[in-house]
Enzyme design. Structure first.
Site, PDB file in Angstrom:
ATOM      1  N   GLU A 103      50.900 -31.276 -13.721  1.00  0.00           N
ATOM      2  CA  GLU A 103      52.237 -31.862 -13.787  1.00  0.00           C
ATOM      3  C   GLU A 103      52.642 -32.075 -15.242  1.00  0.00           C
ATOM      4  O   GLU A 103      51.962 -31.639 -16.172  1.00  0.00           O
ATOM      5  CB  GLU A 103      52.261 -33.186 -13.031  1.00  0.00           C
ATOM      6  N   ASP A 144      54.398 -41.464 -20.083  1.00  0.00           N
ATOM      7  CA  ASP A 144      55.180 -40.213 -20.090  1.00  0.00           C
ATOM      8  C   ASP A 144      56.254 -40.218 -21.179  1.00  0.00           C
ATOM      9  O   ASP A 144      57.444 -40.042 -20.901  1.00  0.00           O
ATOM     10  CB  ASP A 144      55.851 -39.972 -18.737  1.00  0.00           C
TER      11      ASP A 144
END
Length: 316
Positions: A207, A39
């Site tokens: 997401e 991420d």
């Protein structure tokens, strides 16, 4: 990514990226050194590049040229005491999906704390006068969710609209991606929360939102399907766009992202599995992680130029 070597050769011939002082690669950046991330959020400050990523205390990588990366000290040496107030299951210093942005002369670092499978989560904020200066200030809680909520307070991304006003896009699983207005003085929410993207409950996750404004449109990028399973990860990056920051965001086929729409940008390849957790820097660079099939499925940093077609849609 499948054409990385071809792009690399083209980049060496073509020179540096248009409008940016950055490495001379036309599409797929040949990153080396310590590239272990999950991420990633990418930013340039002065002549240095940084990525902030999931891990103990928020992991930070630095590069002096955009290609050779090395690890520098994490942001939180120990968990702030207030974390357990909102996320009692937060028993370690593990921090998820940070987002780093410069706004109004200060650097803002949003991040999330949670535990797998739970929406008892919180988004926090730290800030500094500059990354190089360090001395991060703990700005505390931004927003939280509990098990009674139908959305999840993780994966924050600061968005600046066409008028220079700040917004926060966030969310994962449950009822999908959310958006809320941010007060430019406190950098915390003011007003209501709007739903902007979702997937049917039997279609997997959505997401990791990242939103940018370009030429009259807001572009929403998100990760769908399954992460965190090494070479078995099925993550992929999708996108849609809207004339309004609150939506509706539609894909190239006109399908609303609230109804499961989303045009696929990246599904990976034989070496790089499950790309996702993407972050858009400016409008012409995309960073994300993918799982290296040639290194036991470890997640690593990938950076590419982000190009745009004549109709204003993103592409590699």
């Amino acid at each position: 990514m499948k054409k990385g070597k071809k792009w690399l050769i083209a980049g060496l011939l073509a020179g540096s990226l248009v409008g940016l002082s950055s490495p001379s690669f036309a599409a797929f950046w040949n990153v080396t050194g310590d590239t272990g991330v999950h991420d990633p959020s990418i930013i340039k400050e002065g002549n240095s590049w940084y990525t902030f990523s999931t891990g103990q205390g928020i992991q930070v990588l630095k590069s002096d040229n955009g290609t050779q990366w090395y690890r520098v000290p994490q942001i939180f040496l120990t968990p702030p005491a207030w974390w357990k107030t909102y996320v009692p299951k937060q028993t370690t210093n593990d921090v998820w999906a940070p987002d780093i942005q410069e706004y109004n002369g200060r650097v803002w670092l949003y991040y999330s704390i949670s535990s797998f499978g739970s929406n008892q989560s919180a988004i926090g904020l730290a800030s500094a006068s500059s990354i190089g200066a360090g001395q991060w200030r703990d700005d505390g809680l931004v927003l939280r969710t509990t098990t009674s909520d139908n959305y999840n307070a993780i994966d924050p991304n600061l968005v600046i609209d066409a008028s220079g006003e700040p917004w926060l896009v966030f969310g994962s699983y449950w009822s999908g991606i959310k958006l809320t207005k941010i007060d430019k003085n406190t950098m915390k929410p003011t007003g209501s929360i709007t739903s902007i993207a979702a997937r049917p409950s039997n279609s997997g996750a959505i997401e990791g939102p990242s939103m940018v404004y370009r030429n009259g449109y807001y572009y929403l990028f998100a990760s769908i399907d399954s992460c965190c399973k090494g070479v078995d990860s099925t993550y992929k990056i999708v996108y849609g766009r809207s004339k309004n920051i609150t939506g509706p965001f539609v894909d190239k086929n006109g399908v609303d992202m609230l109804s499961g729409g989303g045009t696929i940008l990246d599904t990976g390849n034989d070496k790089w599995k499950g790309p996702g957790g993407q972050d858009i820097y400016g409008t012409n660079i995309i960073a994300r992680h993918a799982y290296d099939a040639e290194d036991n499925g470890n997640p690593k940093l990938l950076i590419s130029d982000l190009n745009w077609d004549s109709s204003g849609w993103p592409k590699y």
